[in-house]
Write a protein that holds these residues in place. Structure first.
Motif, PDB file in Angstrom:
ATOM      1  N   LEU A   1     -59.526 -79.921  51.782  1.00 26.55           N
ATOM      2  CA  LEU A   1     -59.344 -81.348  52.037  1.00 26.55           C
ATOM      3  C   LEU A   1     -57.950 -81.690  52.543  1.00 26.55           C
ATOM      4  O   LEU A   1     -57.758 -82.730  53.177  1.00 26.55           O
ATOM      5  CB  LEU A   1     -59.637 -82.152  50.761  1.00 26.55           C
ATOM      6  N   SER A   2     -56.994 -80.844  52.242  1.00 29.02           N
ATOM      7  CA  SER A   2     -55.611 -81.140  52.630  1.00 29.02           C
ATOM      8  C   SER A   2     -54.993 -79.912  53.281  1.00 29.02           C
ATOM      9  O   SER A   2     -54.782 -78.883  52.615  1.00 29.02           O
ATOM     10  CB  SER A   2     -54.800 -81.553  51.394  1.00 29.02           C
ATOM     11  N   ALA A   3     -54.693 -80.016  54.561  1.00 30.44           N
ATOM     12  CA  ALA A   3     -54.052 -78.910  55.278  1.00 30.44           C
ATOM     13  C   ALA A   3     -52.679 -78.612  54.695  1.00 30.44           C
ATOM     14  O   ALA A   3     -52.261 -77.454  54.618  1.00 30.44           O
ATOM     15  CB  ALA A   3     -53.949 -79.247  56.762  1.00 30.44           C
ATOM     16  N   GLN A   4     -51.998 -79.650  54.242  1.00 32.74           N
ATOM     17  CA  GLN A   4     -50.668 -79.471  53.666  1.00 32.74           C
ATOM     18  C   GLN A   4     -50.750 -78.699  52.350  1.00 32.74           C
ATOM     19  O   GLN A   4     -49.961 -77.777  52.100  1.00 32.74           O
ATOM     20  CB  GLN A   4     -50.032 -80.847  53.422  1.00 32.74           C
ATOM     21  N   ALA A   5     -51.737 -79.082  51.517  1.00 33.00           N
ATOM     22  CA  ALA A   5     -51.919 -78.380  50.246  1.00 33.00           C
ATOM     23  C   ALA A   5     -52.336 -76.938  50.479  1.00 33.00           C
ATOM     24  O   ALA A   5     -51.867 -76.019  49.787  1.00 33.00           O
ATOM     25  CB  ALA A   5     -52.962 -79.102  49.395  1.00 33.00           C
ATOM     26  N   ASN A   6     -53.190 -76.724  51.466  1.00 28.21           N
ATOM     27  CA  ASN A   6     -53.645 -75.379  51.767  1.00 28.21           C
ATOM     28  C   ASN A   6     -52.489 -74.506  52.226  1.00 28.21           C
ATOM     29  O   ASN A   6     -52.368 -73.341  51.808  1.00 28.21           O
ATOM     30  CB  ASN A   6     -54.726 -75.418  52.845  1.00 28.21           C
ATOM     31  N   GLU A   7     -51.626 -75.060  53.050  1.00 35.06           N
ATOM     32  CA  GLU A   7     -50.456 -74.313  53.513  1.00 35.06           C
ATOM     33  C   GLU A   7     -49.539 -73.955  52.347  1.00 35.06           C
ATOM     34  O   GLU A   7     -49.022 -72.841  52.264  1.00 35.06           O
ATOM     35  CB  GLU A   7     -49.696 -75.151  54.557  1.00 35.06           C
ATOM     36  N   TRP A   8     -49.369 -74.898  51.420  1.00 33.13           N
ATOM     37  CA  TRP A   8     -48.509 -74.646  50.259  1.00 33.13           C
ATOM     38  C   TRP A   8     -49.106 -73.556  49.367  1.00 33.13           C
ATOM     39  O   TRP A   8     -48.399 -72.651  48.904  1.00 33.13           O
ATOM     40  CB  TRP A   8     -48.340 -75.940  49.450  1.00 33.13           C
ATOM     41  N   LEU A   9     -50.423 -73.623  49.147  1.00 35.89           N
ATOM     42  CA  LEU A   9     -51.082 -72.628  48.311  1.00 35.89           C
ATOM     43  C   LEU A   9     -50.959 -71.231  48.915  1.00 35.89           C
ATOM     44  O   LEU A   9     -50.657 -70.259  48.207  1.00 35.89           O
ATOM     45  CB  LEU A   9     -52.559 -72.990  48.135  1.00 35.89           C
ATOM     46  N   LEU A  10     -51.182 -71.134  50.208  1.00 31.93           N
ATOM     47  CA  LEU A  10     -51.116 -69.835  50.863  1.00 31.93           C
ATOM     48  C   LEU A  10     -49.679 -69.309  50.889  1.00 31.93           C
ATOM     49  O   LEU A  10     -49.431 -68.125  50.654  1.00 31.93           O
ATOM     50  CB  LEU A  10     -51.679 -69.931  52.284  1.00 31.93           C
ATOM     51  N   TYR A  11     -48.744 -70.198  51.153  1.00 31.36           N
ATOM     52  CA  TYR A  11     -47.338 -69.796  51.268  1.00 31.36           C
ATOM     53  C   TYR A  11     -46.807 -69.268  49.938  1.00 31.36           C
ATOM     54  O   TYR A  11     -46.041 -68.313  49.886  1.00 31.36           O
ATOM     55  CB  TYR A  11     -46.497 -70.984  51.747  1.00 31.36           C
ATOM     56  N   HIS A  12     -47.230 -69.899  48.840  1.00 33.97           N
ATOM     57  CA  HIS A  12     -46.701 -69.530  47.533  1.00 33.97           C
ATOM     58  C   HIS A  12     -47.628 -68.624  46.728  1.00 33.97           C
ATOM     59  O   HIS A  12     -47.185 -68.078  45.705  1.00 33.97           O
ATOM     60  CB  HIS A  12     -46.424 -70.796  46.702  1.00 33.97           C
ATOM     61  N   GLY A  13     -48.892 -68.460  47.168  1.00 29.84           N
ATOM     62  CA  GLY A  13     -49.832 -67.751  46.310  1.00 29.84           C
ATOM     63  C   GLY A  13     -50.385 -66.445  46.807  1.00 29.84           C
ATOM     64  O   GLY A  13     -50.822 -65.613  46.007  1.00 29.84           O
ATOM     65  N   VAL A  14     -50.411 -66.226  48.125  1.00 29.43           N
ATOM     66  CA  VAL A  14     -51.005 -65.002  48.667  1.00 29.43           C
ATOM     67  C   VAL A  14     -50.178 -63.777  48.274  1.00 29.43           C
ATOM     68  O   VAL A  14     -48.947 -63.852  48.198  1.00 29.43           O
ATOM     69  CB  VAL A  14     -51.125 -65.102  50.202  1.00 29.43           C
ATOM     70  N   ASN A  15     -50.854 -62.674  48.027  1.00 31.60           N
ATOM     71  CA  ASN A  15     -50.147 -61.430  47.703  1.00 31.60           C
ATOM     72  C   ASN A  15     -49.567 -60.826  48.978  1.00 31.60           C
ATOM     73  O   ASN A  15     -50.282 -60.243  49.800  1.00 31.60           O
ATOM     74  CB  ASN A  15     -51.107 -60.443  47.043  1.00 31.60           C
ATOM     75  N   ILE A  16     -48.263 -60.982  49.141  1.00 34.17           N
ATOM     76  CA  ILE A  16     -47.523 -60.364  50.244  1.00 34.17           C
ATOM     77  C   ILE A  16     -46.664 -59.273  49.614  1.00 34.17           C
ATOM     78  O   ILE A  16     -45.721 -59.578  48.878  1.00 34.17           O
ATOM     79  CB  ILE A  16     -46.645 -61.392  50.985  1.00 34.17           C
ATOM     80  N   PRO A  17     -47.010 -58.003  49.806  1.00 31.63           N
ATOM     81  CA  PRO A  17     -46.392 -56.918  49.027  1.00 31.63           C
ATOM     82  C   PRO A  17     -44.874 -56.961  48.940  1.00 31.63           C
ATOM     83  O   PRO A  17     -44.318 -56.751  47.851  1.00 31.63           O
ATOM     84  CB  PRO A  17     -46.883 -55.660  49.759  1.00 31.63           C
TER      85      PRO A  17
ATOM     86  N   GLY B   1     -53.499 -52.746  45.736  1.00 31.75           N
ATOM     87  CA  GLY B   1     -53.316 -53.278  47.076  1.00 31.75           C
ATOM     88  C   GLY B   1     -51.839 -53.345  47.448  1.00 31.75           C
ATOM     89  O   GLY B   1     -51.447 -53.018  48.575  1.00 31.75           O
ATOM     90  N   THR B   2     -51.005 -53.746  46.500  1.00 39.75           N
ATOM     91  CA  THR B   2     -49.557 -53.809  46.747  1.00 39.75           C
ATOM     92  C   THR B   2     -48.990 -52.423  46.990  1.00 39.75           C
ATOM     93  O   THR B   2     -48.169 -52.215  47.891  1.00 39.75           O
ATOM     94  CB  THR B   2     -48.850 -54.467  45.547  1.00 39.75           C
ATOM     95  N   LEU B   3     -49.405 -51.450  46.170  1.00 38.60           N
ATOM     96  CA  LEU B   3     -48.929 -50.078  46.329  1.00 38.60           C
ATOM     97  C   LEU B   3     -49.255 -49.547  47.720  1.00 38.60           C
ATOM     98  O   LEU B   3     -48.448 -48.831  48.327  1.00 38.60           O
ATOM     99  CB  LEU B   3     -49.565 -49.186  45.264  1.00 38.60           C
ATOM    100  N   MET B   4     -50.422 -49.911  48.246  1.00 38.40           N
ATOM    101  CA  MET B   4     -50.831 -49.444  49.567  1.00 38.40           C
ATOM    102  C   MET B   4     -50.349 -50.381  50.667  1.00 38.40           C
ATOM    103  O   MET B   4     -50.782 -50.265  51.812  1.00 38.40           O
ATOM    104  CB  MET B   4     -52.356 -49.331  49.615  1.00 38.40           C
ATOM    105  N   ASN B   5     -49.448 -51.297  50.306  1.00 35.10           N
ATOM    106  CA  ASN B   5     -48.868 -52.272  51.247  1.00 35.10           C
ATOM    107  C   ASN B   5     -49.973 -53.085  51.926  1.00 35.10           C
ATOM    108  O   ASN B   5     -49.915 -53.378  53.125  1.00 35.10           O
ATOM    109  CB  ASN B   5     -48.010 -51.569  52.290  1.00 35.10           C
ATOM    110  N   GLU B   6     -50.963 -53.453  51.107  1.00 30.70           N
ATOM    111  CA  GLU B   6     -52.107 -54.222  51.598  1.00 30.70           C
ATOM    112  C   GLU B   6     -52.099 -55.582  50.899  1.00 30.70           C
ATOM    113  O   GLU B   6     -52.471 -55.692  49.738  1.00 30.70           O
ATOM    114  CB  GLU B   6     -53.402 -53.465  51.288  1.00 30.70           C
ATOM    115  N   GLY B   7     -51.637 -56.593  51.597  1.00 25.35           N
ATOM    116  CA  GLY B   7     -51.630 -57.932  51.018  1.00 25.35           C
ATOM    117  C   GLY B   7     -53.022 -58.531  51.055  1.00 25.35           C
ATOM    118  O   GLY B   7     -53.972 -57.940  51.577  1.00 25.35           O
TER     119      GLY B   7
END
Length: 298
Positions: free
Chosen positions: A77-93, A155-161
């Motif tokens: 529903l909110s592109a801004q909220a989605n961007e914030w969730l992805l920016y702060h929540g996705v596993n980036i090794p 996933g992190t060990l294999m550098n797979e976010g």
């Protein structure tokens, strides 16, 4: 006067030939009214085994499912909220191993699209309805979160976010398979059939992930197969350590409607039995994360 049918067949050569050379076909006979076979009464079992049931309703399953859906809807529903969730929540090794370890958990509640959350949500509901009542909420949640954490760590060990509840779902799948395998004698053909179904679903999921990753273009969407594998391994280890171990002790059965009912017991229901295993599992994940940080920093 005689009736025509009383005439000598010899007076009617064609009719006589038909009667003697070509007997009447059985299908030409008048249909015989057949009585329907009586329904066989269902045979009453002589004995039943009553399993220990921790909870009647899988409310933890419903809460996890609702939480995943709610977070997805907010992002939808909110592109801004989605961007914030992805920016702060996705596993980036790199970020996960350099000061942001919460991504190991937050990534388990984020999904890329409708199909992604639909399949994970369906699998969670399918597995939770069986496992939560049998395992109890505590063990069910431990396998879900710690198994899912194992998926994120591998996933992190294999550098797979990545993102998604797939690692946790695979942990539950491993829990179901190991539990049913241990108790084949209790569940019989139903248990074997359910095991086959789950193995087919998992196999198709792995095959699809490999196909997508092998055919993806540069910069395209990839599927976290190592997170799935890590969840599967973590779920199997945890279920082996803390999962129910069903035993039927010697007893005088309870008679209910002329059926002998035996009460089974769980020999692994004590938290004191689980604690050493949980500590060892946690230390193992921590060691893997330290190794992952060193590898990613190279």
């Amino acid at each position: 006067m005689t009736h025509p049918t009383d005439n000598d067949p010899a007076q009617h050569p064609l009719e006589a030939d038909a009667q003697h050379a070509h007997p009447r076909h059985p299908l030409d006979q008048a249909p015989v009214q057949r009585k329907a076979a009586p329904a066989q009464p269902r045979k009453k079992p002589e004995q039943l085994i009553r399993l220990p049931q921790r909870v009647k309703k899988p409310y933890a399953t419903y809460v996890l499912l609702g939480l995943n859906i709610a977070i997805f809807v907010v992002g939808l529903l909110s592109a801004q909220a989605n961007e914030w969730l992805l920016y702060h929540g996705v596993n980036i090794p790199y970020l996960t191993t350099h000061g942001e370890p919460w991504r190991l958990v937050t990534s388990m509640f984020l999904h890329a699209n409708i199909m992604h959350i639909f399949f994970n949500g369906y699998a969670l509901f399918y597995l939770g309805k069986l496992l939560e009542p049998l395992f109890g909420r505590t063990r069910f949640l431990l396998i879900y979160f710690l198994g899912g954490l194992g998926g994120s760590v591998l996933g992190t060990l294999m550098n797979e976010g990545g993102l998604g509840a797939s690692g946790a779902v695979f942990a539950l799948w491993a829990g179901e398979l190991l539990y049913l395998y241990r108790n084949q004698g209790l569940y019989g053909e139903w248990g074997r059939q359910r095991m086959r179904q789950s193995m087919i679903f998992m196999g198709l999921n792995f095959a699809y992930g490999l196909f997508v990753n092998l055919t993806a273009e540069a910069g395209g969407t990839l599927i976290g197969n190592f997170a799935h594998l890590g969840g599967l391994i973590g779920g199997a280890l945890l279920t082996y350590a803390i999962g129910p171990r069903i035993h039927i002790p010697p007893q005088t059965p309870t008679i209910i409607n002329d059926i002998k009912v035996y009460d089974a017991e769980d020999q692994n229901a004590s938290l004191t039995n689980w604690l050493p295993w949980l500590v060892a599992y946690g230390i193992g994940l921590l060691i893997i994360m330290v190794v992952a940080a060193q590898i990613i920093s190279l």
